[in-house]
Design a protein around this motif. Structure first.
Motif, PDB file in Angstrom:
ATOM      1  N   CYS A 256       0.862  -1.186   0.000  1.00 45.42           N
ATOM      2  CA  CYS A 256       0.000   0.000   0.000  1.00 45.42           C
ATOM      3  C   CYS A 256       0.894   1.230   0.000  1.00 45.42           C
ATOM      4  CB  CYS A 256      -0.890   0.010   1.246  1.00 45.42           C
ATOM      5  SG  CYS A 256       0.028   0.054   2.805  1.00 45.42           S
ATOM      6  N   GLY A 257       0.285   2.378  -0.308  1.00 44.46           N
ATOM      7  CA  GLY A 257       1.047   3.620  -0.260  1.00 44.46           C
ATOM      8  C   GLY A 257       0.609   4.514   0.875  1.00 44.46           C
ATOM      9  N   ILE A 258      -0.450   4.092   1.569  1.00 43.31           N
ATOM     10  CA  ILE A 258      -1.085   4.909   2.600  1.00 43.31           C
ATOM     11  C   ILE A 258      -1.590   3.961   3.694  1.00 43.31           C
ATOM     12  CG2 ILE A 258      -3.097   6.410   3.051  1.00 43.31           C
ATOM     13  CD1 ILE A 258      -2.852   7.345   0.089  1.00 43.31           C
ATOM     14  N   ILE A 259      -1.553   4.435   4.942  1.00 41.59           N
ATOM     15  CA  ILE A 259      -2.039   3.620   6.065  1.00 41.59           C
ATOM     16  C   ILE A 259      -3.197   4.327   6.767  1.00 41.59           C
ATOM     17  CG2 ILE A 259      -1.447   2.678   8.357  1.00 41.59           C
ATOM     18  CD1 ILE A 259       0.011   1.046   6.349  1.00 41.59           C
ATOM     19  N   ASN A 260      -4.247   3.569   7.037  1.00 43.50           N
ATOM     20  CA  ASN A 260      -5.382   4.033   7.840  1.00 43.50           C
ATOM     21  C   ASN A 260      -5.089   3.653   9.291  1.00 43.50           C
ATOM     22  OD1 ASN A 260      -7.750   3.199   9.456  1.00 43.50           O
ATOM     23  ND2 ASN A 260      -9.018   3.690   7.700  1.00 43.50           N
ATOM     24  N   ILE A 261      -5.131   4.638  10.187  1.00 41.47           N
ATOM     25  CA  ILE A 261      -4.904   4.353  11.609  1.00 41.47           C
ATOM     26  C   ILE A 261      -6.219   4.460  12.360  1.00 41.47           C
ATOM     27  CG2 ILE A 261      -3.770   5.124  13.740  1.00 41.47           C
ATOM     28  CD1 ILE A 261      -1.366   5.990  12.123  1.00 41.47           C
ATOM     29  N   LYS A 262      -6.574   3.361  13.032  1.00 38.42           N
ATOM     30  CA  LYS A 262      -7.687   3.356  13.985  1.00 38.42           C
ATOM     31  C   LYS A 262      -7.109   2.857  15.293  1.00 38.42           C
ATOM     32  CE  LYS A 262     -11.293   2.107  10.646  1.00 38.42           C
ATOM     33  NZ  LYS A 262     -12.245   1.049  10.209  1.00 38.42           N
ATOM     34  N   PRO A 263      -7.165   3.659  16.344  1.00 38.40           N
ATOM     35  CA  PRO A 263      -6.559   3.237  17.614  1.00 38.40           C
ATOM     36  C   PRO A 263      -7.118   1.896  18.119  1.00 38.40           C
ATOM     37  CG  PRO A 263      -7.071   5.577  17.670  1.00 38.40           C
ATOM     38  CD  PRO A 263      -7.651   5.046  16.392  1.00 38.40           C
ATOM     39  N   GLY A 264      -8.401   1.658  17.941  1.00 38.25           N
ATOM     40  CA  GLY A 264      -8.990   0.404  18.414  1.00 38.25           C
ATOM     41  C   GLY A 264      -8.368  -0.805  17.733  1.00 38.25           C
ATOM     42  N   ARG A 265      -8.168  -0.683  16.421  1.00 34.25           N
ATOM     43  CA  ARG A 265      -7.652  -1.807  15.650  1.00 34.25           C
ATOM     44  C   ARG A 265      -6.204  -2.143  15.976  1.00 34.25           C
ATOM     45  NH1 ARG A 265      -7.275   0.427  10.574  1.00 34.25           N
ATOM     46  NH2 ARG A 265      -5.050   0.359  11.020  1.00 34.25           N
ATOM     47  N   VAL A 266      -5.430  -1.141  16.385  1.00 31.80           N
ATOM     48  CA  VAL A 266      -4.001  -1.369  16.646  1.00 31.80           C
ATOM     49  C   VAL A 266      -3.683  -1.439  18.144  1.00 31.80           C
ATOM     50  CG1 VAL A 266      -3.393  -0.311  14.450  1.00 31.80           C
ATOM     51  CG2 VAL A 266      -3.280   1.084  16.538  1.00 31.80           C
ATOM     52  N   GLY A 267      -4.714  -1.351  18.984  1.00 30.65           N
ATOM     53  CA  GLY A 267      -4.497  -1.574  20.419  1.00 30.65           C
ATOM     54  C   GLY A 267      -4.299  -0.314  21.238  1.00 30.65           C
ATOM     55  N   GLY A 268      -4.527   0.862  20.642  1.00 37.12           N
ATOM     56  CA  GLY A 268      -4.501   2.073  21.465  1.00 37.12           C
ATOM     57  C   GLY A 268      -3.771   3.238  20.823  1.00 37.12           C
ATOM     58  N   PHE A 269      -3.809   4.360  21.529  1.00 36.46           N
ATOM     59  CA  PHE A 269      -3.180   5.594  21.028  1.00 36.46           C
ATOM     60  C   PHE A 269      -1.659   5.465  20.982  1.00 36.46           C
ATOM     61  CE2 PHE A 269      -7.158   7.583  22.883  1.00 36.46           C
ATOM     62  CZ  PHE A 269      -7.731   7.833  21.653  1.00 36.46           C
ATOM     63  N   THR A 270      -1.096   4.698  21.906  1.00 35.25           N
ATOM     64  CA  THR A 270       0.371   4.591  21.959  1.00 35.25           C
ATOM     65  C   THR A 270       0.892   3.869  20.713  1.00 35.25           C
ATOM     66  OG1 THR A 270       0.256   4.578  24.360  1.00 35.25           O
ATOM     67  CG2 THR A 270       2.299   3.767  23.359  1.00 35.25           C
ATOM     68  N   GLU A 271       0.265   2.732  20.376  1.00 34.59           N
ATOM     69  CA  GLU A 271       0.685   2.011  19.165  1.00 34.59           C
ATOM     70  C   GLU A 271       0.362   2.856  17.920  1.00 34.59           C
ATOM     71  OE1 GLU A 271       2.481  -0.607  19.318  1.00 34.59           O
ATOM     72  OE2 GLU A 271       2.398  -1.587  17.359  1.00 34.59           O
ATOM     73  N   SER A 272      -0.732   3.585  17.967  1.00 37.98           N
ATOM     74  CA  SER A 272      -1.091   4.462  16.836  1.00 37.98           C
ATOM     75  C   SER A 272       0.004   5.484  16.576  1.00 37.98           C
ATOM     76  CB  SER A 272      -2.396   5.220  17.135  1.00 37.98           C
ATOM     77  OG  SER A 272      -3.470   4.333  17.297  1.00 37.98           O
ATOM     78  N   TRP A 287      -3.906   8.517   7.613  1.00 39.05           N
ATOM     79  CA  TRP A 287      -5.145   9.253   7.910  1.00 39.05           C
ATOM     80  C   TRP A 287      -5.884   8.478   8.985  1.00 39.05           C
ATOM     81  CZ3 TRP A 287     -10.035   7.158   6.336  1.00 39.05           C
ATOM     82  CH2 TRP A 287      -9.945   6.040   5.500  1.00 39.05           C
ATOM     83  N   HIS A 288      -6.787   9.183   9.657  1.00 44.66           N
ATOM     84  CA  HIS A 288      -7.485   8.590  10.792  1.00 44.66           C
ATOM     85  C   HIS A 288      -8.797   7.954  10.356  1.00 44.66           C
ATOM     86  CE1 HIS A 288      -8.762   7.825  14.812  1.00 44.66           C
ATOM     87  NE2 HIS A 288      -7.725   8.440  15.334  1.00 44.66           N
ATOM     88  N   GLY A 289      -8.944   6.674  10.610  1.00 43.95           N
ATOM     89  CA  GLY A 289     -10.180   5.975  10.291  1.00 43.95           C
ATOM     90  C   GLY A 289     -11.218   6.222  11.376  1.00 43.95           C
ATOM     91  N   GLY A 290     -12.403   5.662  11.179  1.00 46.10           N
ATOM     92  CA  GLY A 290     -13.469   5.833  12.158  1.00 46.10           C
ATOM     93  C   GLY A 290     -14.225   4.540  12.367  1.00 46.10           C
ATOM     94  N   MET A 291     -14.853   4.417  13.526  1.00 48.99           N
ATOM     95  CA  MET A 291     -15.681   3.260  13.856  1.00 48.99           C
ATOM     96  C   MET A 291     -17.035   3.735  14.386  1.00 48.99           C
ATOM     97  SD  MET A 291     -14.098   0.406  13.130  1.00 48.99           S
ATOM     98  CE  MET A 291     -14.977  -0.807  14.115  1.00 48.99           C
ATOM     99  N   LEU A 292     -17.547   4.815  13.787  1.00 49.18           N
ATOM    100  CA  LEU A 292     -18.856   5.350  14.179  1.00 49.18           C
ATOM    101  C   LEU A 292     -18.897   5.619  15.681  1.00 49.18           C
ATOM    102  CD1 LEU A 292     -20.974   2.717  12.148  1.00 49.18           C
ATOM    103  CD2 LEU A 292     -20.185   4.915  11.308  1.00 49.18           C
ATOM    104  N   GLU A 293     -17.804   6.163  16.204  1.00 49.85           N
ATOM    105  CA  GLU A 293     -17.686   6.402  17.641  1.00 49.85           C
ATOM    106  C   GLU A 293     -18.712   7.406  18.160  1.00 49.85           C
ATOM    107  OE1 GLU A 293     -15.124   6.387  15.506  1.00 49.85           O
ATOM    108  OE2 GLU A 293     -13.439   5.279  16.366  1.00 49.85           O
TER     109      GLU A 293
END
Ligand code: OSB
Ligand code: MG
Length: 370
Positions: A256-272, A287-293
């Motif tokens: 890929c050339g771009i990464i979507n970051i969702k804190p939930g998917r990667v285990g938190g803000f620190t890993e993000s 860019w920041h993804g969303g989970m309908l928070e």
């Protein structure tokens, strides 16, 4: 910071309109709200595990189990020096990133409030406003989709993401592109395609999309590298990225050339943040993804998205795009120029509206120190 009490709430919130993707239709969003109390302060977090295991293997029930039986007991009653200490204590729990991220988020809010600084500053954010977009679900027809796009553009959004699914893809892209030749437009397949569908993505290459999100397998990195080789449009991975290690593999393999970051998917803000920093050094935009928070989770996302390498607009929309009534005050709004203000008050920077939270809570459990 002594952790004296942790409360879990299972919430269910009705969406303003059904959200259809290649994974199915959602009319309500179920999440877990985590409340942590210590030293007279309260921290709030949101676990984005959903009611169904269709996006991720995690669900509200699995996240509840992991939080209640493993993650919370190991921090309850402890005098934590930092959020990192809690992460280290629970590091031996494998997977269950959404459960971990919910607790970590509440701890970040608690520690930020104790220090009197906004989350954005805790994370190293550099922007006071972030660029935001909107993620539009599958619509009944291309014409209906174009109408939705028009309505969201009128609200100020400058970037539109549309969901695609087999048989409901290129026609949607063509219709939106024809009507809006210069729109920042991207698509999200949520893993609905196979490598044999490459000809479809070749067709999409002609439509100047910002990116194509997660076309292939939900854990795949290898086949995405094969597809990316054939395309001009950058692929972006969402579901396949669970950690910094996955990010490094995907970038080295040119998946890929771009990464979507969702804190939930990667285990938190620190890993993000680690992923953000690595991508910045590798010249890869995120860019920041969303989970309908709800507003509780959204507040942390907005803070994280204020970091400098979040150079593409996020799936972070106004509260009213999701829910009639948010559970925070003030609710999140979008500015006329397609930006959203980053909260400046300590912690998540918004107040939790208790009657509104109570109204969406279907189950509560409280854990206290002995
Ligand atoms: O794939 O990005 C996704 C919502 C739930 C699960 C997965 C996804 C989404 C979205 C919504 O696209 C983004 C938003 O919160 O606005
Ligand atoms: Mg996605």
């Amino acid at each position: 910071m002594r952790i004296e009490r942790v409360e879990l709430r299972h919430i269910t919130m009705e969406l303003v309109s059904p959200f259809e993707t290649s994974m199915g239709v959602e009319t309500h969003e179920e999440h877990i709200i985590v409340r942590v109390d210590g030293e007279g302060l309260t921290g709030w977090g949101e676990s984005v595990a959903e009611g169904t295991p269709f996006y991720s293997y995690e669900t509200v029930q699995t996240a509840w189990h992991i939080l209640k039986d493993f993650l919370i007991p190991s921090v309850l009653g402890k005098d934590l020096a930092s959020v990192q200490e809690a992460i280290d204590i629970n590091d031996h729990v494998r997977g269950h990133n959404m459960a971990k991220a919910g607790l970590e988020a509440a701890l970040w809010d608690l520690f930020a409030k104790a220090q009197g600084v906004p989350l954005a500053r805790m994370f190293g954010g550099t922007r006071s406003r972030i660029d935001v977009g909107v993620s539009i679900g599958l619509q009944a027809s291309p014409a209906a989709l174009v109408k939705k796009v028009e309505a969201h553009l009128a609200e100020g959004y400058r970037r539109i993401k549309i969901k695609i699914a087999p048989g409901r893809d290129i026609d949607l892209v063509r219709a939106v592109r024809e009507r809006y030749p210069d729109l920042m437009l991207q698509v999200d397949a949520n893993s609905a395609y196979r490598l044999a569908d490459a000809p479809l993505f070749h067709e999409m290459d002609a439509h100047r999309l910002l990116l194509i999100e997660q076309p292939l397998g939900y854990n795949d990195i290898y086949e995405h590298s094969k597809l990316q080789k054939e395309l001009r449009t950058p692929l972006c991975l969402d579901e396949s990225i669970h950690s910094l290690a996955d990010t490094q593999a995907a970038i080295e393999l040119k998946s890929c050339g771009i990464i979507n970051i969702k804190p939930g998917r990667v285990g938190g803000f620190t890993e993000s943040k680690r992923i953000h920093d690595y991508c910045a050094s590798a010249g890869v935009p995120v860019w920041h993804g969303g989970m309908l928070e709800s507003g509780i989770g959204r507040a942390g996302n907005v803070a994280l998205a204020s970091l400098p390498n979040f150079t593409l607009p996020g799936d972070i929309s106004a509260s009213s795009r999701y829910y009639t009534q948010d559970i925070v005050d003030p609710p999140f709004t979008v500015n006329a120029d397609g930006t959203m203000d980053v909260p400046v008050r300590p912690g998540i920077g918004v107040d939790v509206v208790m009657p509104a939270l109570d109204a969406v809570t279907v189950h509560t459990e409280t854990m206290r120190t002995a």
